[in-house]
Design a protein around this motif. Structure first.
Motif, PDB file in Angstrom:
ATOM      1  N   MET A  86       0.163   5.014 -29.396  1.00  0.00           N
ATOM      2  CA  MET A  86       0.114   6.217 -28.549  1.00  0.00           C
ATOM      3  C   MET A  86       1.171   6.112 -27.456  1.00  0.00           C
ATOM      4  N   ASN A  87       1.960   7.163 -27.278  1.00  0.00           N
ATOM      5  CA  ASN A  87       3.027   7.165 -26.278  1.00  0.00           C
ATOM      6  C   ASN A  87       2.469   7.595 -24.925  1.00  0.00           C
ATOM      7  N   LEU A  88       2.080   6.623 -24.114  1.00  0.00           N
ATOM      8  CA  LEU A  88       1.507   6.932 -22.815  1.00  0.00           C
ATOM      9  C   LEU A  88       2.607   7.305 -21.829  1.00  0.00           C
ATOM     10  N   LYS A  89       2.263   8.079 -20.827  1.00  0.00           N
ATOM     11  CA  LYS A  89       3.230   8.648 -19.906  1.00  0.00           C
ATOM     12  C   LYS A  89       3.083   8.057 -18.505  1.00  0.00           C
ATOM     13  N   LYS A  90       4.193   8.108 -17.776  1.00  0.00           N
ATOM     14  CA  LYS A  90       4.173   7.652 -16.397  1.00  0.00           C
ATOM     15  C   LYS A  90       3.423   8.643 -15.517  1.00  0.00           C
ATOM     16  N   VAL A  91       2.717   8.116 -14.543  1.00  0.00           N
ATOM     17  CA  VAL A  91       1.979   8.916 -13.568  1.00  0.00           C
ATOM     18  C   VAL A  91       2.618   8.730 -12.195  1.00  0.00           C
ATOM     19  N   SER A  92       2.811   9.824 -11.485  1.00  0.00           N
ATOM     20  CA  SER A  92       3.334   9.765 -10.122  1.00  0.00           C
ATOM     21  C   SER A  92       2.215  10.124  -9.149  1.00  0.00           C
ATOM     22  N   ILE A  93       1.897   9.182  -8.275  1.00  0.00           N
ATOM     23  CA  ILE A  93       0.848   9.380  -7.265  1.00  0.00           C
ATOM     24  C   ILE A  93       1.541   9.689  -5.941  1.00  0.00           C
ATOM     25  N   ILE A  94       1.232  10.832  -5.378  1.00  0.00           N
ATOM     26  CA  ILE A  94       1.922  11.323  -4.184  1.00  0.00           C
ATOM     27  C   ILE A  94       0.996  11.195  -2.981  1.00  0.00           C
ATOM     28  N   VAL A  95       1.426  10.416  -1.985  1.00  0.00           N
ATOM     29  CA  VAL A  95       0.591  10.152  -0.806  1.00  0.00           C
ATOM     30  C   VAL A  95       1.304  10.647   0.453  1.00  0.00           C
ATOM     31  N   PRO A  96       1.033  11.881   0.888  1.00  0.00           N
ATOM     32  CA  PRO A  96       1.597  12.345   2.160  1.00  0.00           C
ATOM     33  C   PRO A  96       0.839  11.708   3.317  1.00  0.00           C
ATOM     34  N   CYS A  97       1.552  11.443   4.383  1.00  0.00           N
ATOM     35  CA  CYS A  97       0.892  10.783   5.513  1.00  0.00           C
ATOM     36  C   CYS A  97       1.382  11.370   6.830  1.00  0.00           C
ATOM     37  N   TYR A  98       0.433  11.823   7.635  1.00  0.00           N
ATOM     38  CA  TYR A  98       0.726  12.274   8.990  1.00  0.00           C
ATOM     39  C   TYR A  98      -0.418  11.812   9.892  1.00  0.00           C
ATOM     40  N   ASN A  99      -0.116  10.898  10.784  1.00  0.00           N
ATOM     41  CA  ASN A  99      -1.112  10.330  11.707  1.00  0.00           C
ATOM     42  C   ASN A  99      -2.311   9.736  10.977  1.00  0.00           C
ATOM     43  N   GLN A 100      -2.066   9.088   9.847  1.00  0.00           N
ATOM     44  CA  GLN A 100      -3.136   8.453   9.078  1.00  0.00           C
ATOM     45  C   GLN A 100      -2.780   6.998   8.769  1.00  0.00           C
ATOM     46  N   ALA A 101      -1.889   6.408   9.535  1.00  0.00           N
ATOM     47  CA  ALA A 101      -1.418   5.057   9.236  1.00  0.00           C
ATOM     48  C   ALA A 101      -2.560   4.046   9.202  1.00  0.00           C
ATOM     49  N   GLN A 102      -3.600   4.278   9.987  1.00  0.00           N
ATOM     50  CA  GLN A 102      -4.707   3.323  10.046  1.00  0.00           C
ATOM     51  C   GLN A 102      -5.503   3.273   8.756  1.00  0.00           C
ATOM     52  N   TYR A 103      -5.386   4.325   7.936  1.00  0.00           N
ATOM     53  CA  TYR A 103      -6.103   4.376   6.661  1.00  0.00           C
ATOM     54  C   TYR A 103      -5.199   4.135   5.459  1.00  0.00           C
ATOM     55  N   LEU A 104      -3.903   4.188   5.660  1.00  0.00           N
ATOM     56  CA  LEU A 104      -2.951   4.213   4.552  1.00  0.00           C
ATOM     57  C   LEU A 104      -3.078   3.015   3.618  1.00  0.00           C
ATOM     58  N   SER A 105      -3.267   1.834   4.162  1.00  0.00           N
ATOM     59  CA  SER A 105      -3.341   0.637   3.307  1.00  0.00           C
ATOM     60  C   SER A 105      -4.533   0.678   2.358  1.00  0.00           C
ATOM     61  N   GLU A 106      -5.656   1.240   2.804  1.00  0.00           N
ATOM     62  CA  GLU A 106      -6.812   1.373   1.918  1.00  0.00           C
ATOM     63  C   GLU A 106      -6.486   2.272   0.729  1.00  0.00           C
ATOM     64  N   ALA A 107      -5.796   3.366   1.003  1.00  0.00           N
ATOM     65  CA  ALA A 107      -5.410   4.279  -0.070  1.00  0.00           C
ATOM     66  C   ALA A 107      -4.460   3.602  -1.046  1.00  0.00           C
ATOM     67  N   LEU A 108      -3.468   2.902  -0.518  1.00  0.00           N
ATOM     68  CA  LEU A 108      -2.469   2.259  -1.378  1.00  0.00           C
ATOM     69  C   LEU A 108      -3.057   1.080  -2.143  1.00  0.00           C
ATOM     70  N   GLN A 109      -4.023   0.390  -1.553  1.00  0.00           N
ATOM     71  CA  GLN A 109      -4.688  -0.694  -2.283  1.00  0.00           C
ATOM     72  C   GLN A 109      -5.437  -0.137  -3.487  1.00  0.00           C
ATOM     73  N   SER A 110      -6.034   1.037  -3.333  1.00  0.00           N
ATOM     74  CA  SER A 110      -6.749   1.638  -4.460  1.00  0.00           C
ATOM     75  C   SER A 110      -5.783   2.037  -5.568  1.00  0.00           C
ATOM     76  N   VAL A 111      -4.559   2.355  -5.219  1.00  0.00           N
ATOM     77  CA  VAL A 111      -3.528   2.631  -6.227  1.00  0.00           C
ATOM     78  C   VAL A 111      -3.131   1.330  -6.930  1.00  0.00           C
ATOM     79  N   LEU A 112      -2.900   0.300  -6.156  1.00  0.00           N
ATOM     80  CA  LEU A 112      -2.505  -0.993  -6.726  1.00  0.00           C
ATOM     81  C   LEU A 112      -3.573  -1.543  -7.661  1.00  0.00           C
ATOM     82  N   ASP A 113      -4.831  -1.194  -7.433  1.00  0.00           N
ATOM     83  CA  ASP A 113      -5.947  -1.710  -8.230  1.00  0.00           C
ATOM     84  C   ASP A 113      -6.129  -0.981  -9.560  1.00  0.00           C
TER      85      ASP A 113
END
Length: 278
Positions: free
Chosen positions: A1-28
Motif C-alpha cells: 500500500m502506498n502510504l502518504k505523507k501527513v503535514s501537521i500544522i501547529v500555529p502558535c500565538y502566546n501558547q509557548a507554555q503549552y507548545l512542547s506538550e503538543a509537539l511531544q504528542s506529534v513525536l509520539d
C-alpha cells in the motif's frame, strides 16, 4: 500500500507554555511519515525558542514565522508550505493520541471518497472528560459545527476551496472550512478511538464568542454558502411561509382554553388536566 505523507500544522500565538506538550504528542505518533510545521503567528512570547529546540531534536519539525495575521492566516501559511497529501491542523495548546495519524491515513486509503476524518475526543485542563460529539450529517452541519478543528483533510481540497477564510476573525473558521469542503459531496468518518485532546482554558476562543460576533458569523456563513443553506432550508420565501404557518398554529392553540391550561399544568406540576401526561 502506498502510504502518504501527513503535514501537521501547529500555529502558535502566546501558547509557548503549552507548545512542547503538543509537539511531544506529534513525536509520539506510531505513523512516521509526517512533517510538523510550527507557525509563529507574530507571537511575543518564547514560541520561537521552543519551536527551534524541537526542530533541532527531530528534522521532521519545521519552523515558520509570519507577522500576526490571526489563526486562519497562520494555518493557511503553514499549509501552503506543506508537502503532505493530508493535512492535520493542531492548535498549540491541544494534543493528539499516538494512533490518530495512522488510523486516519488508513481510512483515506480504504475510501477514495473520504474527505474528512476525525475521532472521539476528550477534554483536559480546566474541564476533563469525554467530549460528547453529535453524529455527523450535512443537515446538522448547516445548524452547528460538528467537527473540531483537528480533523484530517486533503491538501487538494484545501486548495480547491481557497483555504481557511481569513474573514472568520471571530472564530468558527473550521466550521466554515468543513461546509466548503463537504457541501458538494464526499464522505466523513469519525474514528472510534479517542485521538484528540482539547484543552479547556478560562479564555478559550470558543468560550469568548459574544452574541454580536455570533450573529456576524452566521450572517456571513449564510451569504457565502447560500447554496448550501437553501438546499436544506429552502428559499427565504419558503422559510417565511413556514414561519407564518407556525405562527398561525400557535395562535389557534393559544385561543384554546384547554391547551393553555394543559401547558401550564404540565410545565409547573408535571400533569395535564384534560389529557394523559406523556
Amino acid at each position: 500500500m502506498n502510504l502518504k505523507k501527513v503535514s501537521i500544522i501547529v500555529p502558535c500565538y502566546n501558547q509557548a507554555q503549552y507548545l512542547s506538550e503538543a509537539l511531544q504528542s506529534v513525536l509520539d505518533q506510531t505513523y512516521t511519515d509526517w512533517e510538523c510545521i510550527i507557525v509563529n503567528d507574530g507571537s511575543p512570547d518564547d514560541t520561537e525558542k521552543v519551536a527551534k529546540r524541537w526542530c533541532k531534536q527531530d528534522l521532521r519539525f519545521n519552523y515558520l514565522y509570519q507577522e500576526n495575521g490571526g489563526l486562519s492566516s497562520a494555518r493557511n501559511f503553514g499549509i501552503a508550505q506543506a508537502k503532505g497529501d493530508f493535512i492535520l491542523p493542531l492548535d498549540a495548546d491541544d494534543k493528539i493520541g499516538p494512533n490518530y495519524v495512522s488510523l486516519a491515513v488508513n481510512s483515506f486509503q480504504e475510501d477514495s471518497f473520504l474527505k474528512v476524518v476525525y475521532c472521539k475526543a476528550e477534554k483536559f485542563g480546566n474541564e476533563i472528560g469525554l467530549w460528547e460529539l453529535p453524529s455527523f450529517s450535512l443537515h446538522d452541519l448547516s445548524r452547528k459545527n460538528l467537527i473540531f478543528c483537528s480533523a484530517f483533510f486533503r491538501k487538494e481540497d484545501w486548495i480547491l476551496v481557497g483555504g481557511y477564510d481569513t474573514n472568520m476573525i471571530f472564530g468558527w473558521e473550521d466550521w466554515e472550512l468543513w461546509i466548503a469542503i463537504l457541501k458538494n459531496g464526499g464522505n466523513v468518518k469519525c474514528l472510534e478511538e479517542v485521538g484528540f485532546y482539547y484543552r479547556i482554558k478560562s479564555n478559550s476562543m470558543l468560550r469568548t464568542i459574544n452574541s454580536d460576533n455570533e450573529i456576524a458569523i452566521l450572517n456571513y456563513l449564510s451569504i457565502k454558502h447560500a447554496d448550501f443553506y437553501v438546499k436544506y432550508y429552502g428559499s427565504f420565501k419558503s422559510m417565511e411561509n413556514q414561519l407564518r404557518e407556525v405562527k398561525r398554529e400557535n395562535e389557534v392553540n393559544l385561543k384554546s382554553e384547554k391547551f393553555v391550561i394543559d401547558v401550564f399544568c404540565k410545565k409547573f406540576f408535571g400533569f395535564t388536566i384534560f389529557g394523559k401526561y406523556k
